[in-house]
Design a protein around this motif. Structure first.
Motif, PDB file in Angstrom:
ATOM      1  N   GLY A  19      33.643  37.139  42.301  1.00 55.22           N
ATOM      2  CA  GLY A  19      34.757  37.961  41.856  1.00 55.22           C
ATOM      3  C   GLY A  19      36.097  37.317  42.087  1.00 55.22           C
ATOM      4  N   VAL A  20      36.127  36.029  42.260  1.00 61.13           N
ATOM      5  CA  VAL A  20      37.373  35.316  42.514  1.00 61.13           C
ATOM      6  C   VAL A  20      38.246  35.372  41.269  1.00 61.13           C
ATOM      7  N   GLY A  21      39.528  35.730  41.460  1.00 62.40           N
ATOM      8  CA  GLY A  21      40.428  35.816  40.327  1.00 62.40           C
ATOM      9  C   GLY A  21      40.749  34.450  39.760  1.00 62.40           C
ATOM     10  N   GLU A  22      41.446  34.450  38.653  1.00 62.30           N
ATOM     11  CA  GLU A  22      41.791  33.194  37.993  1.00 62.30           C
ATOM     12  C   GLU A  22      42.697  32.362  38.887  1.00 62.30           C
ATOM     13  N   VAL A  23      42.364  31.124  39.095  1.00 59.00           N
ATOM     14  CA  VAL A  23      43.123  30.218  39.954  1.00 59.00           C
ATOM     15  C   VAL A  23      43.479  28.973  39.155  1.00 59.00           C
ATOM     16  N   VAL A  24      44.718  28.539  39.289  1.00 59.35           N
ATOM     17  CA  VAL A  24      45.159  27.352  38.585  1.00 59.35           C
ATOM     18  C   VAL A  24      44.718  26.133  39.386  1.00 59.35           C
ATOM     19  N   GLY A  25      44.008  25.211  38.752  1.00 59.04           N
ATOM     20  CA  GLY A  25      43.622  23.973  39.411  1.00 59.04           C
ATOM     21  C   GLY A  25      42.176  23.983  39.866  1.00 59.04           C
ATOM     22  N   THR A  26      41.515  22.843  39.642  1.00 58.49           N
ATOM     23  CA  THR A  26      40.101  22.724  39.998  1.00 58.49           C
ATOM     24  C   THR A  26      39.893  22.882  41.496  1.00 58.49           C
ATOM     25  N   ARG A  27      40.677  22.176  42.301  1.00 58.53           N
ATOM     26  CA  ARG A  27      40.500  22.242  43.746  1.00 58.53           C
ATOM     27  C   ARG A  27      40.694  23.660  44.255  1.00 58.53           C
ATOM     28  N   GLU A  28      41.724  24.330  43.758  1.00 59.01           N
ATOM     29  CA  GLU A  28      42.006  25.688  44.200  1.00 59.01           C
ATOM     30  C   GLU A  28      40.873  26.637  43.828  1.00 59.01           C
ATOM     31  N   ARG A  29      40.322  26.466  42.623  1.00 58.07           N
ATOM     32  CA  ARG A  29      39.208  27.315  42.195  1.00 58.07           C
ATOM     33  C   ARG A  29      37.993  27.102  43.106  1.00 58.07           C
ATOM     34  N   LEU A  30      37.673  25.860  43.372  1.00 58.57           N
ATOM     35  CA  LEU A  30      36.545  25.557  44.250  1.00 58.57           C
ATOM     36  C   LEU A  30      36.781  26.138  45.649  1.00 58.57           C
ATOM     37  N   LEU A  31      38.000  25.999  46.139  1.00 58.12           N
ATOM     38  CA  LEU A  31      38.312  26.476  47.477  1.00 58.12           C
ATOM     39  C   LEU A  31      38.188  27.990  47.575  1.00 58.12           C
ATOM     40  N   GLU A  32      38.668  28.708  46.563  1.00 55.26           N
ATOM     41  CA  GLU A  32      38.590  30.167  46.599  1.00 55.26           C
ATOM     42  C   GLU A  32      37.138  30.643  46.565  1.00 55.26           C
ATOM     43  N   VAL A  33      36.314  29.984  45.759  1.00 57.11           N
ATOM     44  CA  VAL A  33      34.900  30.345  45.710  1.00 57.11           C
ATOM     45  C   VAL A  33      34.240  30.064  47.052  1.00 57.11           C
ATOM     46  N   ALA A  34      34.553  28.923  47.652  1.00 57.09           N
ATOM     47  CA  ALA A  34      33.969  28.565  48.938  1.00 57.09           C
ATOM     48  C   ALA A  34      34.421  29.518  50.038  1.00 57.09           C
ATOM     49  N   ILE A  35      35.689  29.919  50.014  1.00 59.19           N
ATOM     50  CA  ILE A  35      36.185  30.887  50.992  1.00 59.19           C
ATOM     51  C   ILE A  35      35.417  32.198  50.881  1.00 59.19           C
ATOM     52  N   ALA A  36      35.257  32.675  49.653  1.00 58.24           N
ATOM     53  CA  ALA A  36      34.521  33.922  49.446  1.00 58.24           C
ATOM     54  C   ALA A  36      33.085  33.797  49.960  1.00 58.24           C
ATOM     55  N   MET A  37      32.472  32.633  49.749  1.00 56.36           N
ATOM     56  CA  MET A  37      31.096  32.435  50.201  1.00 56.36           C
ATOM     57  C   MET A  37      31.004  32.432  51.720  1.00 56.36           C
ATOM     58  N   VAL A  38      31.929  31.748  52.390  1.00 55.67           N
ATOM     59  CA  VAL A  38      31.916  31.714  53.847  1.00 55.67           C
ATOM     60  C   VAL A  38      32.172  33.101  54.426  1.00 55.67           C
ATOM     61  N   GLU A  39      33.073  33.856  53.819  1.00 53.05           N
ATOM     62  CA  GLU A  39      33.362  35.189  54.330  1.00 53.05           C
ATOM     63  C   GLU A  39      32.186  36.135  54.116  1.00 53.05           C
ATOM     64  N   ALA A  40      31.375  35.865  53.104  1.00 55.14           N
ATOM     65  CA  ALA A  40      30.206  36.706  52.846  1.00 55.14           C
ATOM     66  C   ALA A  40      28.994  36.300  53.682  1.00 55.14           C
ATOM     67  N   ARG A  41      28.839  34.999  53.928  1.00 51.54           N
ATOM     68  CA  ARG A  41      27.619  34.491  54.564  1.00 51.54           C
ATOM     69  C   ARG A  41      27.828  33.821  55.911  1.00 51.54           C
TER      70      ARG A  41
END
Length: 217
Positions: A9-31
């Motif tokens: 459910g990560v919102g739209e993020v500008v930039g590849t690195r930022e998108r990857l980081l937001e997804v990874a943050i969400a995953m760490v916070e969930a797991r």
């Protein structure tokens, strides 16, 4: 932490690195950190694993980036709004009341989880030099943010000028982290009494005035 992740459910993020980081943050916070999967991060972000490695080097580099960003965000919680509100204060009492509200926002069950996370990161940083350096940079950024408020208060004649603004910033950060000591064993300490001491000490740092009877201001 365990259980199924909720990381798409990560919102739209500008930039590849930022998108990857937001997804990874969400995953760490969930797991939790152990549940971070590079291939899943890449897939959920819409990229391939080599793209992750290009931006973060390896899994440890991704973990470092995730924990650093989470640590910085937790430190800076509410600081932006505080700076805006501080500029609208007309008196020292208004400024003190604003700082009280900011501190009290940390003295909540929700704030306790952020403090516990910070302590975990600080412990992990002891044996991870790269994380330690990143945490130090985050602490410096936080201290400078609070120092800017101290300078504003000094410029307006509310705070004694003999206090170093950066030292004030580090002190406030330490105060917030130290509340974890009374939260580690529920019921072992009087949290309200700790809050009162902290608020009175904060008023003294801000104004240089006496402490008695100020806990409920």
């Amino acid at each position: 932490m365990s259980g199924p992740s909720n990381v798409d459910g990560v919102g739209e993020v500008v930039g590849t690195r930022e998108r990857l980081l937001e997804v990874a943050i969400a995953m760490v916070e969930a797991r939790g950190e152990a549940g971070l999967r590079v291939d899943e991060v890449a897939g959920l972000a819409g990229f391939t694993k080599p793209v992750v490695y290009h931006h973060f080097g390896d899994r440890e580099g991704l973990v470092l980036a995730v924990q650093t960003e989470r640590y910085l965000r937790s430190l800076q919680y509410g600081l932006g709004n505080l700076a805006e509100d501080a500029r609208r204060c007309d008196t020292a009492d208004e400024f003190v009341a604003l700082v009280y509200r900011w501190l009290r926002a940390f003295f909540t069950p929700e704030g306790a989880s952020r403090r516990a996370f910070r302590i975990d990161v600080l412990g992990s940083a002891v044996s991870r030099p790269a994380l330690r350096a990143a945490v130090q940079r985050a602490n410096e950024a936080q201290a400078e943010g609070v120092a800017a408020l101290a300078r504003l208060a000094q410029d307006r004649g509310w705070m004694p000028t003999h206090f170093d603004p950066v030292a004030v910033g580090i002190w406030f950060t330490g105060v917030i982290l130290s509340r974890h000591l009374v939260e580690m064993t529920p019921g072992a300490f009087d949290e309200a009494a700790w809050d009162d001491v902290t608020l009175q000490a904060a008023r003294f740092v801000i104004t240089g005035k006496g402490l008695a009877g100020l806990g409920n201001t």
